[in-house]
Design a protein around this motif. Structure first.
Motif, short mmCIF file in Angstrom:
data_model
loop_
_atom_site.label_atom_id
_atom_site.label_comp_id
_atom_site.label_asym_id
_atom_site.label_seq_id
_atom_site.Cartn_x
_atom_site.Cartn_y
_atom_site.Cartn_z
N THR A 561 0.86 -1.17 0.00
CA THR A 561 0.00 0.00 0.00
C THR A 561 0.90 1.23 0.00
OG1 THR A 561 -0.14 0.01 2.43
CG2 THR A 561 -1.89 -1.15 1.23
N SER A 562 0.30 2.40 -0.11
CA SER A 562 1.07 3.64 -0.12
C SER A 562 0.60 4.54 1.02
CB SER A 562 0.93 4.36 -1.46
OG SER A 562 1.73 5.53 -1.48
N PRO A 563 1.29 4.51 2.17
CA PRO A 563 0.87 5.33 3.31
C PRO A 563 1.22 6.79 3.10
CG PRO A 563 2.93 4.22 3.81
CD PRO A 563 2.51 3.73 2.46
N SER A 564 0.66 7.65 3.93
CA SER A 564 1.05 9.06 3.89
C SER A 564 2.45 9.21 4.47
CB SER A 564 0.06 9.90 4.69
OG SER A 564 0.28 9.72 6.08
N GLY A 565 2.98 10.40 4.39
CA GLY A 565 4.33 10.63 4.90
C GLY A 565 4.35 11.10 6.34
N ARG A 566 3.20 11.03 7.05
CA ARG A 566 3.13 11.57 8.40
C ARG A 566 3.87 10.72 9.42
NH1 ARG A 566 -0.29 15.69 9.24
NH2 ARG A 566 -0.63 15.12 11.42
N GLY A 567 4.30 9.55 9.03
CA GLY A 567 5.08 8.72 9.94
C GLY A 567 6.57 8.96 9.86
N PHE A 568 6.98 9.97 9.08
CA PHE A 568 8.41 10.24 8.87
C PHE A 568 8.73 11.69 9.23
CE2 PHE A 568 7.06 6.97 5.90
CZ PHE A 568 7.99 5.96 6.15
N MET A 569 9.93 11.88 9.76
CA MET A 569 10.41 13.22 10.13
C MET A 569 11.43 13.68 9.10
SD MET A 569 8.59 13.66 12.77
CE MET A 569 9.29 15.24 13.28
N ILE A 570 11.19 14.85 8.53
CA ILE A 570 12.07 15.37 7.49
C ILE A 570 12.46 16.81 7.83
CG2 ILE A 570 11.10 13.87 5.72
CD1 ILE A 570 9.36 16.13 4.77
N ARG A 571 13.43 17.35 7.11
CA ARG A 571 13.98 18.67 7.41
C ARG A 571 12.96 19.78 7.14
NH1 ARG A 571 20.26 18.36 5.21
NH2 ARG A 571 20.84 16.57 6.51
N GLY A 572 12.78 20.63 8.15
CA GLY A 572 11.85 21.74 8.03
C GLY A 572 12.48 22.95 7.39
N LYS A 573 11.69 24.02 7.27
CA LYS A 573 12.14 25.23 6.60
C LYS A 573 13.34 25.86 7.30
CE LYS A 573 11.85 28.56 3.58
NZ LYS A 573 12.20 28.32 2.16
N TYR A 575 15.70 24.26 9.09
CA TYR A 575 16.64 23.20 9.51
C TYR A 575 18.08 23.69 9.58
CZ TYR A 575 19.26 18.87 9.62
OH TYR A 575 20.14 17.88 9.98
N LEU A 576 18.49 24.50 8.64
CA LEU A 576 19.88 24.96 8.62
C LEU A 576 20.21 25.85 9.81
CD1 LEU A 576 20.39 25.71 4.82
CD2 LEU A 576 20.98 23.64 6.08
N LYS A 577 19.18 26.40 10.47
CA LYS A 577 19.40 27.27 11.62
C LYS A 577 19.24 26.54 12.95
CE LYS A 577 17.62 31.25 9.01
NZ LYS A 577 16.55 32.27 8.93
N ASP A 578 18.24 25.66 13.04
CA ASP A 578 17.95 25.04 14.33
C ASP A 578 17.82 23.53 14.30
OD1 ASP A 578 15.57 24.69 12.99
OD2 ASP A 578 14.45 26.18 14.14
N ASN A 579 18.14 22.89 13.15
CA ASN A 579 18.06 21.44 12.99
C ASN A 579 16.66 20.89 13.24
OD1 ASN A 579 20.76 21.21 12.35
ND2 ASN A 579 21.40 20.84 14.46
N ALA A 580 15.64 21.71 13.13
CA ALA A 580 14.28 21.27 13.40
C ALA A 580 13.74 20.43 12.25
CB ALA A 580 13.37 22.48 13.63
N LYS A 581 13.10 19.33 12.61
CA LYS A 581 12.46 18.46 11.63
C LYS A 581 10.96 18.47 11.84
CE LYS A 581 16.31 15.51 10.41
NZ LYS A 581 16.71 14.15 10.01
N VAL A 582 10.23 18.23 10.77
CA VAL A 582 8.77 18.24 10.82
C VAL A 582 8.25 16.94 10.21
CG1 VAL A 582 8.65 20.74 10.67
CG2 VAL A 582 8.60 19.39 8.57
N MET A 583 6.98 16.67 10.45
CA MET A 583 6.37 15.49 9.86
C MET A 583 6.21 15.68 8.36
SD MET A 583 3.45 14.11 12.43
CE MET A 583 2.61 15.69 12.45
N GLY A 584 6.37 14.58 7.65
CA GLY A 584 6.13 14.61 6.21
C GLY A 584 4.64 14.67 5.91
N ALA A 585 4.32 14.93 4.66
CA ALA A 585 2.93 14.98 4.22
C ALA A 585 2.75 13.95 3.10
CB ALA A 585 2.58 16.39 3.74
N ASP A 586 1.71 14.09 2.31
CA ASP A 586 1.49 13.16 1.21
C ASP A 586 2.63 13.28 0.21
OD1 ASP A 586 -0.86 12.24 2.29
OD2 ASP A 586 -2.10 13.71 1.23
#
Length: 775
Positions: A561-573, A575-586
């Motif tokens: 199946t093809s799940p959404s990307g909400r189970g994965f953490m990826i680099r946020g806007k 990231y280069l300043k604070d290393n913050a990651k956000v949940m993925g989307a579709d």
């Protein structure tokens, strides 16, 4: 035209190299011994700096190993020096012997692959072996070895920096590209023709590692007789896991946790002991793997008497051990056991050691001993970043094991203390013993500390042309937590647990996601990555039928199946300043089909096969198809082929466009995969992990661009570590639910936030369902 590294032998000052019949040779003892008192030069063996032109420089002592012309293995102590893309090997330290000529030299190119082969018994000691080879010509290869895993890791980083320099020069084009094409590659196995003197001009260097005497001493010792604030910020992963760790006891300063989410299934308790250790991850890893009885007696109350039965591939061995149970029980019968160990290091530098109960024909039950079974367990060792202004080295050590529920529940409620007389308790106590042992022996921490030295050799200069600043290697995996702690009660009725047993794993993912609800999901901008000037086409997945069928629901098996990307953490806007990651989307691309093939050998260019959907009439009408061919090494081999379709052509000026039509070295540096075992045996979960992996740096990837598709052939068998992990996964594959996310790593602010290119969930795939593919 691409070039590579493979070391060309240069004329030396001493003719042919000597070889010793026992032990690793050092045919320059007189020179080295005369400098033993000079700690400034011999305290460390590998150095790094960035000179005034931005060129990275590394040097240090390594072992050069291989086979001579008559097939005998040799092991020679050599001094290796890397500057920019240039590599040289000496018999003696050129800092102490100005004017000495290298015995080998050459350049490093973008097609060089570097692989850790793990621990290997070389003569009288264990060494950590690194192999490098040309992926376009595997006859060009060589091996060097180090006495510690930390030094091996540092040398891999050195070669990676040199490779980046070569890639940078290729991207500049022009005369630099022509220079790289005509310069000699490095060859560690060829003969050494006489050449003219090769001069140097070195400035600041930072040495890392040990000098030659320390290298020899440490190698023989390996099997001889001889508050956390600011460090820890939660679990480390790029996929959200279904764990709910609760601290239930603190013993001798060690926190003991229980996975209360897992315990509700009634199958057993998953517990772990966690400690902050004042040492590097490399040091702790060495101590745990060391089988020396005298050393283990100082920290290991259970598995102190160990001996090696057999070792495979540098990352796997089988161990026999005995113990006297008088400290655990009133019964006096001695026990013995056999277990296997499998270890590997992730791209983020963290070590994982898996320990399974085992049997081996070379070690049948021993007379006078009762054969027992050691609980399956794992060690995870991760270095932690020190606070600003601190020079201390710390790592987080976690030991995890599975135990029977009944005794564990009574022990944590203090209704009895019999658990403290059991093998699982002795295993959990290893973390406390390890922490105290390392704290009482600071000399064990032979971490590669840094030290600036000044050195200037001859007046000549390296013929490397004009260099510019090189981009420093990105910190890929500073991920935020994917787990969550809970203060809820851990006891529920067994009736409830039995009813919910099948759903509990997947259900726990939902609350883990909800705990991160404040993190805004990162959705792809289709107008940015795909051509907005072209009207979209409707992608009808029902027109495409792969050999693995699409699942109807979560209960379906042998499907995708093809799940959404909400189970994965990826680099946020930011990231280069604070290393913050956000949940993925579709995901940006739509998964339209999956093929599960059985093949005689690893097969590339699947998209050109007549049976491939890319060659179908419907496939040819799609604007763009991304084909991911995961080549699985086994007997027989398998190919898991994923087909992702876009509704519009790729925007040539987007990050995706640069990846699709770019150079292989750019693709290798950006192609990223995040794995997650959603449901399955916990040991497999720990082996696979949830860390994002740059596949082009971990295994060999080949790229094939044609017509309306790009195919990426991922050779999992090209890495011994990947082969080992996939072998474990295949043993449990029919009970696993595996999620994968594919993305292109963002390294510049304009490329952020990241987005997920495609996802797939593989639900309990059966090996026998693979369809033969004739090639």
């Amino acid at each position: 035209m691409e070039t590579t590294t493979v070391l060309t032998e240069a004329g030396g000052d001493g003719g042919h190299e000597k070889e010793l019949s026992d032990g690793c040779s050092n045919d320059n003892n007189n020179s080295n011994n005369s400098k033993k008192g000079d700690a400034h030069h011999h305290k460390h063996s590998r150095s790094i700096s960035c000179d005034e032109k931005g060129i990275f420089e590394y040097f240090g002592w390594v072992y050069h190993i291989g086979l001579n012309s008559i097939g005998h293995e040799y092991c020679r102590l050599r001094f290796l020096f890397i500057k920019g893309k240039y590599v040289e090997m000496y018999k003696r330290d050129p800092h102490e012997n100005p004017g000495i000529r290298p015995i080998r030299k050459g350049v490093i190119g973008p097609t060089m692959m570097v692989e850790e082969l793990g621990r290997r018994k070389v003569r009288n000691g264990d060494l950590y072996v690194i192999q490098f080879y040309n992926r376009l010509d595997e006859s060009k290869k060589g091996e060097i070895a180090c006495s510690t895993a930390g030094e091996a890791r540092n040398w891999m980083e050195a070669f990676d920096h040199a490779k980046q320099q070569a890639e940078y020069e290729l991207l500049r084009g022009g005369s630099t590209r022509n220079k790289l094409n005509v310069e000699a590659d490095i060859d560690l196995e060829g003969h050494r023709p006489r050449v003219r003197r090769y001069a140097h001009g070195l400035k600041k260097l930072i040495r890392i590692g040990q000098g030659p005497e320390m290298l020899l001493r440490q190698t023989s010792n390996l099997d001889g007789n001889g508050t956390s604030d600011g460090y820890f910020k939660g679990e480390f992963g790029d996929a959200i896991e279904a764990h709910e760790w609760k601290c239930v006891r603190t013993v001798n300063g060690i926190r003991i946790f229980e996975d209360v989410a897992d315990s509700k299934s009634g199958k057993g308790a998953l517990v772990k002991a966690v400690a902050l250790v004042d040492a590097s991850a490399d040091t702790v890893f060495e101590v745990i793997l060391n089988l020396d009885r005298h050393r283990r007696y100082e920290w290991d109350m259970l598995t102190g008497d160990l001996e090696l039965i057999v070792s495979y591939d540098g990352h796997y061995d089988v161990i026999y051990g005995t113990y006297d149970p008088k400290y655990l029980t009133r019964w006096q019968s001695k026990r013995d056991f056999v277990f296997s160990r499998q270890w590997f290091r992730g791209q983020d530098g963290a070590y994982t050691i898996l320990q399974f109960p085992a049997e081996h024909k070379k070690q049948p039950p021993r007379s006078g001993y009762r054969r027992t079974t050691i609980n399956p367990s794992t060690w995870e060792i991760r270095s932690l970043n020190a606070p600003m202004g601190s020079n201390t080295t710390k790592c987080l050590v976690t030991q995890m094991l599975e135990i029977h529920t009944a005794g564990w529940c009574r022990w944590k409620k203090n209704s009895c203390s019999k658990f403290e007389k059991t093998i699982p308790y002795a295993l959990l106590s290893q973390v406390a013993g390890l922490k105290e042992y390392i704290g009482a022996n600071p000399s064990l921490n032979f971490d590669s500390s840094t030290m600036v030295v000044q050195s200037k050799l001859s007046d000549g200069s390296t013929s490397s042309g004009e260099f510019e600043d090189v981009e420093l290697q990105d910190e890929f995996y500073d991920a935020i937590t994917g787990d969550s702690s809970s203060s809820s009660e851990d006891e529920e009725s067994k009736d409830d647990a039995d009813k919910k047993e099948k759903k509990i794993k997947l259900k726990n993912v939902s609350w883990a996601i909800s705990s991160l609800a404040l993190k805004q999901a990162s959705a792809p901008d289709a107008n940015k990555e795909l051509d907005p000037s072209v009207p979209p086409v409707h992608v009808d997945a029902s027109q495409f039928n792969g050999t693995l069928h699409k699942g109807k629901d979560e209960a379906d098996s042998n499907c995708w199946t093809s799940p959404s990307g909400r189970g994965f953490m990826i680099r946020g806007k930011t990231y280069l300043k604070d290393n913050a990651k956000v949940m993925g989307a579709d995901p940006l691309l739509k998964l339209i089909a999956v093929d599960w093939f059985k093949v005689d050998k690893a097969t590339d260019k699947i998209a050109l096969h007549p049976r491939c959907l890319v060659q179908s009439d419907a496939g040819k009408t799609l604007p763009f198809i991304l084909v991911i061919n995961l080549e699985v090494p086994a007997k027989p081999n398998y190919s898991l082929v994923l087909y992702y379709a876009a509704e519009r052509p790729v925007n040539k000026n987007s990050l995706l466009g640069k990846f699709v039509d770019g150079m292989d070295m750019f693709r290798d540096a950006r192609f990223k995969l995040i794995p997650s075992i959603v449901e399955g045996y916990w040991m497999v979960k720990r082996a696979v992990g949830t860390k994002a992996c740059l596949l082009g740096k971990a295994v060999t990837c080949k790229y094939f661009r044609q017509d309306n598709f790009l195919e990426i052939d991922v050779d999992i068998g090209s890495s011994s570590v990947a082969r080992s992990v996939i072998g474990l996964v295949l043993g449990y594959v029919t009970s696993l639910v595996v999620d994968l996310a594919i993305l292109i790593e963002a390294k510049e602010e304009a490329e952020l936030p990241e987005y997920i290119l495609g996802t797939v969930r593989l639900n309990r795939v059966r090996l026998e369902s693979a369809v033969p593919l004739d090639v």
